[in-house]
Design a protein around this motif. Structure first.
Motif, PDB file in Angstrom:
ATOM      1  N   UNK A   1      11.686 -25.997   3.879  1.00  0.00           N
ATOM      2  CA  UNK A   1      12.809 -25.808   3.209  1.00  0.00           C
ATOM      3  C   UNK A   1      11.863 -24.144   3.239  1.00  0.00           C
ATOM      4  N   UNK A   2      10.290 -23.967   3.111  1.00  0.00           N
ATOM      5  CA  UNK A   2       9.591 -22.430   2.908  1.00  0.00           C
ATOM      6  C   UNK A   2      10.661 -21.634   4.165  1.00  0.00           C
TER       7      UNK A   2
ATOM      8  N   UNK B   1       4.759 -24.903  -0.911  1.00  0.00           N
ATOM      9  CA  UNK B   1       4.999 -24.129  -0.600  1.00  0.00           C
ATOM     10  C   UNK B   1       4.142 -22.489  -0.780  1.00  0.00           C
ATOM     11  N   UNK B   2       3.533 -22.567  -1.007  1.00  0.00           N
ATOM     12  CA  UNK B   2       2.656 -20.848  -1.144  1.00  0.00           C
ATOM     13  C   UNK B   2       1.852 -20.302   0.372  1.00  0.00           C
ATOM     14  N   UNK B   3       1.771 -21.978   0.575  1.00  0.00           N
ATOM     15  CA  UNK B   3       0.934 -21.275   1.713  1.00  0.00           C
ATOM     16  C   UNK B   3       1.383 -21.371   2.871  1.00  0.00           C
ATOM     17  N   UNK B   4       3.278 -21.867   2.845  1.00  0.00           N
ATOM     18  CA  UNK B   4       4.005 -21.188   3.714  1.00  0.00           C
ATOM     19  C   UNK B   4       4.511 -19.625   3.345  1.00  0.00           C
TER      20      UNK B   4
ATOM     21  N   UNK C   1       2.273 -20.940  -9.590  1.00  0.00           N
ATOM     22  CA  UNK C   1       3.762 -20.392  -9.805  1.00  0.00           C
ATOM     23  C   UNK C   1       3.730 -18.913  -9.614  1.00  0.00           C
ATOM     24  N   UNK C   2       4.716 -18.656  -9.099  1.00  0.00           N
ATOM     25  CA  UNK C   2       4.937 -17.684  -8.299  1.00  0.00           C
ATOM     26  C   UNK C   2       4.011 -16.460  -7.852  1.00  0.00           C
TER      27      UNK C   2
ATOM     28  N   UNK D   1      -5.004 -21.601  -4.588  1.00  0.00           N
ATOM     29  CA  UNK D   1      -6.486 -20.460  -3.383  1.00  0.00           C
ATOM     30  C   UNK D   1      -4.973 -19.670  -2.160  1.00  0.00           C
ATOM     31  N   UNK D   2      -3.685 -19.792  -2.668  1.00  0.00           N
ATOM     32  CA  UNK D   2      -2.807 -19.612  -0.876  1.00  0.00           C
ATOM     33  C   UNK D   2      -2.358 -19.739  -0.516  1.00  0.00           C
ATOM     34  N   UNK D   3      -3.339 -20.686   0.006  1.00  0.00           N
ATOM     35  CA  UNK D   3      -3.215 -22.027   0.846  1.00  0.00           C
ATOM     36  C   UNK D   3      -3.059 -23.291   0.936  1.00  0.00           C
TER      37      UNK D   3
END
Lengths: 261, 261
Positions: A27-28, A88-91, B102-103, B150-152
């Protein structure tokens, strides 16, 4: 118009952490604008068991008393939604997770049906297309949990298929919307027991033929009726298939496409 | 510059449904741009008890193992955050509830401290001022739950006071930020046992005097050190007082103002 993918994933993916991780990676990687709508899977039932809150299902819908509403809000909007967003952020996909209460994204009313009290179950009244369009324009993917509100302070447990459909319809004035319903089968099947009998494409006349010759599994009919309602309301295309095959579904190489003609 | 109110409410309000309802009505009525940061109160501990997950506190911080992280995410980002957002919507205040994931609103890292493993506890690295500014510019109030990432792919349990402070600092280039810390007392007191001894205003030199003459309750010193750090980092004013008195706090008619000069 720009393409927008509205992808609904069901409980079979949510409940399976490896499948969910793989799906979120796919999805990412989808280019462009996208919205993910997730259901709840078995996690809410499991939490209710741990908390000794008895659960009652009527026609596949959860009877949502006050305690159950709190449980589904915690599980859907808290646990699942935030794990999905963080993954999703991690991707490298900037995602924002919302319920219908957030930014007044989805307004609903308490379901009233003679004879059955569903409790705090919501039927959708309006999708805030302007908000979703604004968030998508900030280059974020939107992740919707199946919780809405009535504008009067009441959260409502709401069917994720309906949220996906209403969101797709609501955004069809801004985008060429492709609505992807993922479920446990590879698509709409001619033989419900044979995953290799996927029908690649169904238009309205072929759907009539399939229904009149009873070639279609009865359980699929409400899903397909909804899919045809969506394309009649402006959605460009509906695709039904396995979440595990997301890139192939988008490419038209897997699943069943529900099309205008 | 336009004024932005960043209001942090603590557990004593969250745990008290009538006080919370009254506070949210006052918050909804605040004019202009606003951000609400909420803590968790006792609800996470109560849920952990129901689920038989033992909780351990070290120096007032919750040791956050994987199961506890799931509990605080459900309670803070699910239950509390969404009830707050739905209540604000009912008062005509369009609110959007977020975690740091989120965001990519708040990026953090897992706390490393020699000798103590806090588990999935986060220390803030960066606040996404552009995102928050964009959401505020859509005329939404932002409601932040004390969960970051942590972005990961890892969610992190994060102190709500710190989130409020970092958010206030991060937005001080866009707004004249007033940071309101609400707690159970009426303000900074000369006599910790007498709620009528509120000090209306403290500037840096008076703070030195209060500290050197030991006229200030030791427990307040970390809070005040943080407040002075915030104003040194560009925050216009910090106000400390009771959430129940929000309009008076904003008007300067109650609580303690921490000011530059």
């Amino acid at each position: 118009m720009e393409t927008l993918y509205v992808v609904k994933i069901g409980g079979n993916i949510i409940d399976h952490s490896e499948k969910l991780a793989d799906f979120l990676q796919s999805f990412a990687a989808l280019p462009g604008k996208k919205i993910l709508v997730h259901g709840g899977g078995k996690l809410a039932t499991q939490l209710a068991e741990k908390m000794n809150v008895p659960q009652q299902m009527v026609e596949g819908r959860r009877i949502t008393d006050a305690e159950t509403l709190r449980i589904v809000t915690m599980v859907y909007a808290g646990d699942i939604n935030k794990r999905v967003v963080a993954a999703l952020q991690s991707h490298g996909c900037n995602a924002i997770g919302l319920t219908g209460a957030d930014g007044n994204a989805i307004l609903a009313h308490k379901r009233e049906k003679a004879g059955i009290d569903y409790g705090f179950a919501g039927d959708v009244d309006a999708v805030n297309a302007e908000l979703l369009h604004a968030l998508l324009s900030l280059n974020m993917a939107v992740v919707l949990a199946p919780i809405t509100h009535n504008g009067k302070g009441q959260l409502l447990n709401t069917n994720a298929d309906t949220i996906a459909q209403e969101t797709a319809k609501g955004l069809s004035t801004h985008y060429n919307v492709q609505l992807i319903y993922s479920f446990e089968k590879s698509g709409v099947l001619l033989d419900a027991n044979d995953d290799s009998t996927v029908i690649p494409s169904i238009n309205p006349s072929y759907y009539q033929e399939l229904k009149s010759t009873e070639k279609i599994f009865a359980g699929m009919i409400p899903k397909l009726d909804n899919a045809f309602a969506a394309i009649r309301s402006g959605v460009g295309k509906v695709i039904i298939g396995k979440a595990e095959e997301l890139p192939a579904l988008i490419a038209g190489a897997a699943g069943t496409s529900i099309v205008h003609e």
